[in-house]
Design a protein around this motif. Structure first.
Motif, PDB file in Angstrom:
ATOM      1  N   GLN A   1       0.851  -1.364   0.381  1.00 19.96           N
ATOM      2  CA  GLN A   1      -0.122  -0.060  -0.195  1.00 19.96           C
ATOM      3  C   GLN A   1       0.696   1.157  -0.146  1.00 19.96           C
ATOM      4  O   GLN A   1       2.251   1.303   0.819  1.00 19.96           O
ATOM      5  N   VAL A   2       0.131   1.782  -0.846  1.00 15.88           N
ATOM      6  CA  VAL A   2       0.811   3.612  -0.864  1.00 15.88           C
ATOM      7  C   VAL A   2      -0.130   4.379  -1.223  1.00 15.88           C
ATOM      8  O   VAL A   2      -1.286   4.295  -1.621  1.00 15.88           O
ATOM      9  N   THR A   3       0.240   5.937  -0.246  1.00 19.50           N
ATOM     10  CA  THR A   3      -0.793   7.260  -0.491  1.00 19.50           C
ATOM     11  C   THR A   3       0.380   7.868  -1.482  1.00 19.50           C
ATOM     12  O   THR A   3       1.445   8.057  -1.459  1.00 19.50           O
ATOM     13  N   ALA A   4      -1.167   8.813  -2.257  1.00 18.16           N
ATOM     14  CA  ALA A   4      -0.607  10.181  -3.017  1.00 18.16           C
ATOM     15  C   ALA A   4      -1.242  10.842  -2.904  1.00 18.16           C
ATOM     16  O   ALA A   4      -3.006  10.798  -2.419  1.00 18.16           O
ATOM     17  N   VAL A   5      -0.659  12.088  -3.166  1.00 18.09           N
ATOM     18  CA  VAL A   5      -1.927  13.332  -3.458  1.00 18.09           C
ATOM     19  C   VAL A   5      -1.780  13.918  -5.300  1.00 18.09           C
ATOM     20  O   VAL A   5      -0.859  13.602  -5.589  1.00 18.09           O
ATOM     21  N   SER A   6      -2.810  13.662  -5.852  1.00 16.11           N
ATOM     22  CA  SER A   6      -3.419  13.967  -6.787  1.00 16.11           C
ATOM     23  C   SER A   6      -2.579  15.192  -7.608  1.00 16.11           C
ATOM     24  O   SER A   6      -3.300  16.379  -7.024  1.00 16.11           O
ATOM     25  N   PRO A   7      -2.207  15.084  -8.983  1.00 17.07           N
ATOM     26  CA  PRO A   7      -1.796  16.313  -9.369  1.00 17.07           C
ATOM     27  C   PRO A   7      -3.545  16.856 -10.064  1.00 17.07           C
ATOM     28  O   PRO A   7      -4.004  15.825  -9.964  1.00 17.07           O
ATOM     29  N   SER A   8      -3.196  18.150 -10.525  1.00 17.11           N
ATOM     30  CA  SER A   8      -4.649  18.912 -10.743  1.00 17.11           C
ATOM     31  C   SER A   8      -4.996  18.061 -12.414  1.00 17.11           C
ATOM     32  O   SER A   8      -3.152  17.089 -13.386  1.00 17.11           O
ATOM     33  N   GLY A   9      -6.331  18.028 -12.771  1.00 21.25           N
ATOM     34  CA  GLY A   9      -6.310  17.107 -14.639  1.00 21.25           C
ATOM     35  C   GLY A   9      -7.812  17.244 -14.540  1.00 21.25           C
ATOM     36  O   GLY A   9      -8.572  18.091 -13.626  1.00 21.25           O
ATOM     37  N   ASN A  10      -8.534  16.512 -15.503  1.00 25.73           N
ATOM     38  CA  ASN A  10      -9.449  16.400 -15.614  1.00 25.73           C
ATOM     39  C   ASN A  10      -9.652  14.807 -16.262  1.00 25.73           C
ATOM     40  O   ASN A  10      -9.415  14.421 -17.132  1.00 25.73           O
ATOM     41  N   GLY A  11     -10.890  14.890 -16.479  1.00 21.53           N
ATOM     42  CA  GLY A  11     -11.305  13.508 -16.888  1.00 21.53           C
ATOM     43  C   GLY A  11     -10.982  12.080 -16.331  1.00 21.53           C
ATOM     44  O   GLY A  11     -10.646  11.928 -15.710  1.00 21.53           O
ATOM     45  N   ALA A  12     -10.395  11.462 -17.177  1.00 25.83           N
ATOM     46  CA  ALA A  12     -10.354   9.535 -16.755  1.00 25.83           C
ATOM     47  C   ALA A  12      -8.608   9.707 -17.365  1.00 25.83           C
ATOM     48  O   ALA A  12      -8.353   9.718 -18.744  1.00 25.83           O
ATOM     49  N   VAL A  13      -7.460   9.021 -16.352  1.00 31.91           N
ATOM     50  CA  VAL A  13      -6.532   9.354 -16.325  1.00 31.91           C
ATOM     51  C   VAL A  13      -6.089   7.599 -16.070  1.00 31.91           C
ATOM     52  O   VAL A  13      -7.267   7.466 -15.031  1.00 31.91           O
ATOM     53  N   GLY A  14      -4.926   7.425 -16.516  1.00 38.30           N
ATOM     54  CA  GLY A  14      -4.971   6.415 -15.843  1.00 38.30           C
ATOM     55  C   GLY A  14      -3.568   5.768 -14.610  1.00 38.30           C
ATOM     56  O   GLY A  14      -3.111   7.189 -15.112  1.00 38.30           O
ATOM     57  N   VAL A  15      -3.752   5.995 -13.240  1.00 45.31           N
ATOM     58  CA  VAL A  15      -2.559   5.243 -12.395  1.00 45.31           C
ATOM     59  C   VAL A  15      -1.929   4.325 -13.198  1.00 45.31           C
ATOM     60  O   VAL A  15      -1.819   3.403 -12.201  1.00 45.31           O
ATOM     61  N   THR A  16      -0.593   4.555 -12.412  1.00 43.25           N
ATOM     62  CA  THR A  16       0.278   3.468 -12.759  1.00 43.25           C
ATOM     63  C   THR A  16       1.682   3.878 -11.641  1.00 43.25           C
ATOM     64  O   THR A  16       1.659   5.307 -11.036  1.00 43.25           O
ATOM     65  N   VAL A  17       2.109   3.003 -11.118  1.00 44.02           N
ATOM     66  CA  VAL A  17       2.726   2.837  -9.827  1.00 44.02           C
ATOM     67  C   VAL A  17       4.435   2.509 -10.829  1.00 44.02           C
ATOM     68  O   VAL A  17       4.326   1.219 -11.178  1.00 44.02           O
ATOM     69  N   THR A  18       5.323   3.076 -10.536  1.00 42.68           N
ATOM     70  CA  THR A  18       6.650   2.439 -10.821  1.00 42.68           C
ATOM     71  C   THR A  18       8.105   2.034  -9.876  1.00 42.68           C
ATOM     72  O   THR A  18       7.922   2.481  -8.637  1.00 42.68           O
ATOM     73  N   THR A  19       8.145   1.101  -9.775  1.00 40.12           N
ATOM     74  CA  THR A  19       9.180   0.179  -8.850  1.00 40.12           C
ATOM     75  C   THR A  19      10.173  -0.018  -9.745  1.00 40.12           C
ATOM     76  O   THR A  19      10.304  -0.143 -10.880  1.00 40.12           O
ATOM     77  N   PRO A  20      11.534  -1.054  -9.122  1.00 43.70           N
ATOM     78  CA  PRO A  20      12.583  -0.975  -9.298  1.00 43.70           C
ATOM     79  C   PRO A  20      12.833  -2.258 -10.318  1.00 43.70           C
ATOM     80  O   PRO A  20      12.749  -3.050 -11.419  1.00 43.70           O
ATOM     81  N   GLY A  21      11.397  -2.939  -9.659  1.00 43.71           N
ATOM     82  CA  GLY A  21      10.539  -4.410 -11.085  1.00 43.71           C
ATOM     83  C   GLY A  21      10.200  -3.748 -11.508  1.00 43.71           C
ATOM     84  O   GLY A  21       9.316  -4.960 -12.846  1.00 43.71           O
ATOM     85  N   GLY A  22       9.716  -2.168 -12.260  1.00 40.63           N
ATOM     86  CA  GLY A  22       9.261  -2.653 -13.548  1.00 40.63           C
ATOM     87  C   GLY A  22       7.601  -1.240 -13.002  1.00 40.63           C
ATOM     88  O   GLY A  22       7.161  -0.578 -12.413  1.00 40.63           O
ATOM     89  N   THR A  23       7.062  -1.402 -13.918  1.00 36.46           N
ATOM     90  CA  THR A  23       5.787  -0.457 -13.921  1.00 36.46           C
ATOM     91  C   THR A  23       3.931  -1.062 -13.729  1.00 36.46           C
ATOM     92  O   THR A  23       4.044  -2.078 -14.534  1.00 36.46           O
ATOM     93  N   SER A  24       3.420  -0.892 -12.808  1.00 37.30           N
ATOM     94  CA  SER A  24       1.990  -1.531 -13.111  1.00 37.30           C
ATOM     95  C   SER A  24       1.392  -1.358 -14.248  1.00 37.30           C
ATOM     96  O   SER A  24       1.405  -0.161 -14.931  1.00 37.30           O
ATOM     97  N   ASN A  25       0.622  -2.161 -14.080  1.00 41.72           N
ATOM     98  CA  ASN A  25      -0.829  -1.168 -15.028  1.00 41.72           C
ATOM     99  C   ASN A  25      -1.603  -0.394 -14.712  1.00 41.72           C
ATOM    100  O   ASN A  25      -1.897  -0.613 -13.355  1.00 41.72           O
TER     101      ASN A  25
END
Length: 220
Positions: A18-42
């Motif tokens: 689990q991680v917590t994050a504060v979203s940046p400004s934006g609009n509409g639908a966007v995809g959220v991804t998390v990147t670690t040394p093992g790669g980037t999530s769907n």
């Protein structure tokens, strides 16, 4: 962590899952991804909710005591959590993204107040609602006239500037608002004898019992 092509403004790892994050400004639908040394999530979908827009109230005035139900129309209302009438706040019932229903809370004093809607996308005001006190009748002049009607009567009292109707003996009379303490009405035809005079506004009504006397025309 990325929200579309923008990084989160703050990121805290709570646990390995689990991680917590504060979203940046934006609009509409966007995809959220998390990147670690093992790669980037769907990507996981995240939707930015815009601030609401209000277009109209079904009723723009009502009793100081509140309790009446009104509807508010606009857009972006599906996540509405509160509606404020001046300093008084009510929890709305969401009907659709364009309509919410509210039981108006009691007001602090008669007069106009701003209406503010709060949703997940923010708050918006721009509409006004007027709290109204019930009218009172003090006096009439003159207090009598012909049964055929047509007598101009001055009614004095309080809270008369929001008058909806005036009746003599149950019959509606044409009227004009002079100010908060004065009305001018023209008696409709009536039956000889004393008639009740009733003044009504959105907060209620006041009855002056037998305040106007209809006088029958003389017989020959």
């Amino acid at each position: 962590m990325m929200f579309g092509n923008k990084p989160a403004t703050s990121l805290t790892q709570v646990s390995p899952t689990q991680v917590t994050a504060v979203s940046p400004s934006g609009n509409g639908a966007v995809g959220v991804t998390v990147t670690t040394p093992g790669g980037t999530s769907n990507p996981v979908s995240f939707f930015y909710v815009g601030a609401p827009f209000k277009s109209s109230l079904s009723t723009s005035s009502g009793p100081l005591a509140g309790g009446n139900t009104i509807t508010l129309n606009g857009t972006g209302l599906s996540t509405a959590t509160s509606v404020s009438f001046g300093a008084a706040t009510a929890v709305p019932t969401v009907i659709s993204d364009s309509t919410i229903s509210i039981v108006v809370p009691a007001g602090a004093a008669a007069g106009p107040v701003p209406v503010t809607v709060t949703t997940a996308g923010g708050a918006n005001n721009g509409l006004s609602y007027t709290y109204v006190d019930a009218p009172t009748i003090g006096s009439l002049a003159p207090t009598s006239g012909p049964a055929s009607g047509g007598t101009a009567v001055t009614i004095t009292g309080t809270n008369l500037d929001t008058t909806d109707s005036v009746t003599f003996g149950g019959t509606p009379a044409p009227f004009s608002v002079i100010n908060a303490t004065t009305l001018s009405a023209v008696t409709p035809p009536g039956t000889a004898g004393a008639a009740d005079v009733v003044v009504t506004n959105p907060a209620g009504s006041d009855t002056s019992v037998g305040a106007f006397t209809y006088v029958a025309a003389p017989g020959i």
